[in-house]
Design an enzyme around this catalytic site. Structure first.
Site, PDB file in Angstrom:
ATOM      1  N   ARG A 295       2.128  -3.243  -3.372  1.00 37.78           N
ATOM      2  CA  ARG A 295       1.207  -2.479  -4.223  1.00 37.78           C
ATOM      3  C   ARG A 295       1.781  -1.104  -4.479  1.00 37.78           C
ATOM      4  O   ARG A 295       2.157  -0.408  -3.541  1.00 37.78           O
ATOM      5  CB  ARG A 295      -0.147  -2.300  -3.527  1.00 37.78           C
ATOM      6  CG  ARG A 295      -0.962  -3.528  -3.443  1.00 37.78           C
ATOM      7  CD  ARG A 295      -2.408  -3.224  -3.182  1.00 37.78           C
ATOM      8  NE  ARG A 295      -2.658  -2.274  -2.104  1.00 37.78           N
ATOM      9  CZ  ARG A 295      -3.854  -1.837  -1.776  1.00 37.78           C
ATOM     10  NH1 ARG A 295      -4.911  -2.260  -2.448  1.00 37.78           N
ATOM     11  NH2 ARG A 295      -4.028  -1.003  -0.781  1.00 37.78           N
TER      12      ARG A 295
ATOM     13  N   THR B 161      -0.854   3.509  -8.477  1.00 39.74           N
ATOM     14  CA  THR B 161      -1.660   2.738  -9.439  1.00 39.74           C
ATOM     15  C   THR B 161      -2.430   1.598  -8.769  1.00 39.74           C
ATOM     16  O   THR B 161      -3.355   1.047  -9.371  1.00 39.74           O
ATOM     17  CB  THR B 161      -0.754   2.112 -10.505  1.00 39.74           C
ATOM     18  OG1 THR B 161       0.105   1.163  -9.851  1.00 39.74           O
ATOM     19  CG2 THR B 161       0.088   3.161 -11.217  1.00 39.74           C
TER      20      THR B 161
ATOM     21  N   ASP C 133      -3.711  -1.363   7.570  1.00 38.02           N
ATOM     22  CA  ASP C 133      -2.641  -2.017   6.812  1.00 38.02           C
ATOM     23  C   ASP C 133      -2.160  -3.267   7.564  1.00 38.02           C
ATOM     24  O   ASP C 133      -1.553  -3.167   8.630  1.00 38.02           O
ATOM     25  CB  ASP C 133      -1.482  -1.030   6.622  1.00 38.02           C
ATOM     26  CG  ASP C 133      -0.444  -1.566   5.659  1.00 38.02           C
ATOM     27  OD1 ASP C 133      -0.132  -0.873   4.685  1.00 38.02           O
ATOM     28  OD2 ASP C 133       0.060  -2.703   5.872  1.00 38.02           O
TER      29      ASP C 133
ATOM     30  N   ASP D 239       1.736  -3.455   8.187  1.00 33.26           N
ATOM     31  CA  ASP D 239       2.181  -2.512   9.224  1.00 33.26           C
ATOM     32  C   ASP D 239       1.714  -2.940  10.606  1.00 33.26           C
ATOM     33  O   ASP D 239       2.457  -2.831  11.588  1.00 33.26           O
ATOM     34  CB  ASP D 239       1.650  -1.105   8.922  1.00 33.26           C
ATOM     35  CG  ASP D 239       2.436  -0.432   7.800  1.00 33.26           C
ATOM     36  OD1 ASP D 239       3.531  -0.927   7.457  1.00 33.26           O
ATOM     37  OD2 ASP D 239       1.935   0.574   7.260  1.00 33.26           O
TER      38      ASP D 239
HETATM   39  C1  PRP Z   1      -1.191  -5.708   1.045  1.00 33.88           C
HETATM   40  C2  PRP Z   1      -1.741  -7.061   1.440  1.00 33.88           C
HETATM   41  C3  PRP Z   1      -1.920  -7.736   0.114  1.00 33.88           C
HETATM   42  C4  PRP Z   1      -2.227  -6.600  -0.801  1.00 33.88           C
HETATM   43  C5  PRP Z   1      -3.681  -6.668  -1.141  1.00 33.88           C
HETATM   44  O1  PRP Z   1       0.149  -5.767   0.785  1.00 33.88           O
HETATM   45  O2  PRP Z   1      -0.904  -7.775   2.279  1.00 33.88           O
HETATM   46  O3  PRP Z   1      -0.765  -8.418  -0.314  1.00 33.88           O
HETATM   47  O4  PRP Z   1      -1.953  -5.392  -0.103  1.00 33.88           O
HETATM   48  O5  PRP Z   1      -4.009  -5.686  -2.017  1.00 33.88           O
HETATM   49  P1  PRP Z   1      -4.549  -5.979  -3.473  1.00 33.88           P
HETATM   50  O6  PRP Z   1      -5.609  -7.009  -3.332  1.00 33.88           O
HETATM   51  O7  PRP Z   1      -5.085  -4.638  -3.894  1.00 33.88           O
HETATM   52  O8  PRP Z   1      -3.399  -6.424  -4.329  1.00 33.88           O
HETATM   53  P2  PRP Z   1       1.057  -4.452   0.662  1.00 33.88           P
HETATM   54  O9  PRP Z   1       1.213  -4.052  -0.770  1.00 33.88           O
HETATM   55  O10 PRP Z   1       0.543  -3.400   1.584  1.00 33.88           O
HETATM   56  O11 PRP Z   1       2.463  -4.953   1.112  1.00 33.88           O
HETATM   57  P3  PRP Z   1       2.959  -5.452   2.537  1.00 33.88           P
HETATM   58  O12 PRP Z   1       2.204  -6.723   2.860  1.00 33.88           O
HETATM   59  O13 PRP Z   1       4.398  -5.700   2.310  1.00 33.88           O
HETATM   60  O14 PRP Z   1       2.691  -4.384   3.544  1.00 33.88           O
HETATM   61  N1  URA Z   2      -3.798  -4.043   2.146  1.00 36.48           N
HETATM   62  C1  URA Z   2      -3.977  -3.883   3.482  1.00 36.48           C
HETATM   63  O1  URA Z   2      -3.111  -4.212   4.272  1.00 36.48           O
HETATM   64  N2  URA Z   2      -5.153  -3.375   3.893  1.00 36.48           N
HETATM   65  C2  URA Z   2      -6.136  -3.020   3.052  1.00 36.48           C
HETATM   66  O2  URA Z   2      -7.186  -2.564   3.516  1.00 36.48           O
HETATM   67  C3  URA Z   2      -5.905  -3.174   1.673  1.00 36.48           C
HETATM   68  C4  URA Z   2      -4.738  -3.703   1.257  1.00 36.48           C
END
Ligand code: PRP
Ligand code: URA
Length: 208
Positions: free
Chosen positions: A103, A107, A199, A202
């Site tokens: 993400r 944005t 997160d 993380d």
């Molecule tokens: C997180 C999570 C989802 C996304 C959800 O990923 O694992 O894929 O956010 O958010 P959305 O519904 O608003 O699209 P992130 O972008 O943090 O990446 P990561 O899993 O690599 O940490």
């Molecule tokens: N992605 C995450 O990992 N946590 C949230 O709360 C939203 C998006």
């Protein structure tokens, strides 16, 4: 809408509570994600189609069944990775197709960075795996790609959703059932689910 399935299974609710806890370290967090994924996939696959197949037991012939469809597990990187292994053990013949999105922090839009889907779908049913359904952007973008690929049936399996993400996925893809453990209160102004768990990427990988 009736394509939203929220689990009320005591084991799931117990494990989600442990998962949310700030004191839960990455090792236990990963174990919980794995276990929750198995339990939610069990619920999400209740209606899989079967074909009859007789089987010979030491005592004679039994009427049996086998899964009919080819299944694809589609984890959204990174956080969806932790949901794969446990489910894969339950259905070892499934194919795994990784989908890379992050993400954009400003944005909140999903940015695609990886997929190696071949031309033409190789599976009939896709289970999209991602712990967090926040704005819904990543899930909608993944389902868009899977439909263009030719997947006949798609289900979303997640752990925690925000009402905003559920609505967005339902609006864009009303034919995709959504299976989650809980729907939380809201998204905050930086796109995090409240109360959520922070997160998910993380917390699994010990980063951030
Ligand atoms: C997180 C999570 C989802 C996304 C959800 O990923 O694992 O894929 O956010 O958010 P959305 O519904 O608003 O699209 P992130 O972008 O943090 O990446 P990561 O899993 O690599 O940490
Ligand atoms: N992605 C995450 O990992 N946590 C949230 O709360 C939203 C998006």
């Amino acid at each position: 809408m009736d394509n939203l399935h929220i689990s009320n299974h005591p084991l799931i609710l117990h494990k989600i509570t442990l998962l949310r806890d700030t004191h839960t370290e990455p090792k236990q967090f990963r174990e919980l994600v794995r276990e929750l994924a198995i339990l939610l996939a069990y619920e999400a696959t209740r209606d899989l189609s079967l074909r009859p197949q007789a089987v010979t037991t030491p005592m004679g012939l039994a009427n049996g069944q086998r899964l009919e469809q080819k299944i694809g597990l589609v984890p959204i990187l990174r956080a969806g990775l932790g949901m794969v292994e446990g489910i894969w053990e339950m259905m070892p013949h499934a194919e795994v197709w990784h989908m890379g999105f992050y993400r954009d922090e400003r944005t909140l839009k999903p940015v695609a960075y990886y997929n190696r889907l071949p031309v033409g779908a190789t599976v009939q049913l896709c289970l999209v795996l991602d712990p967090m359904l926040a704005t819904g952007g990543s899930a909608v973008a993944t389902v868009d790609i899977l439909k263009q690929w030719g997947a006949q049936q798609i289900k979303y399996v997640g752990l925690i959703a925000a009402p905003e993400g559920v609505k967005r996925l339902q609006t864009a893809h009303p034919d995709v059932p959504i299976h989650v453990a809980v729907v939380d209160d809201h998204l905050n102004d930086i796109g995090y689910i409240v109360p959520g768990l922070g997160d998910a990427g993380d917390r699994q990988f010990g980063t951030g």
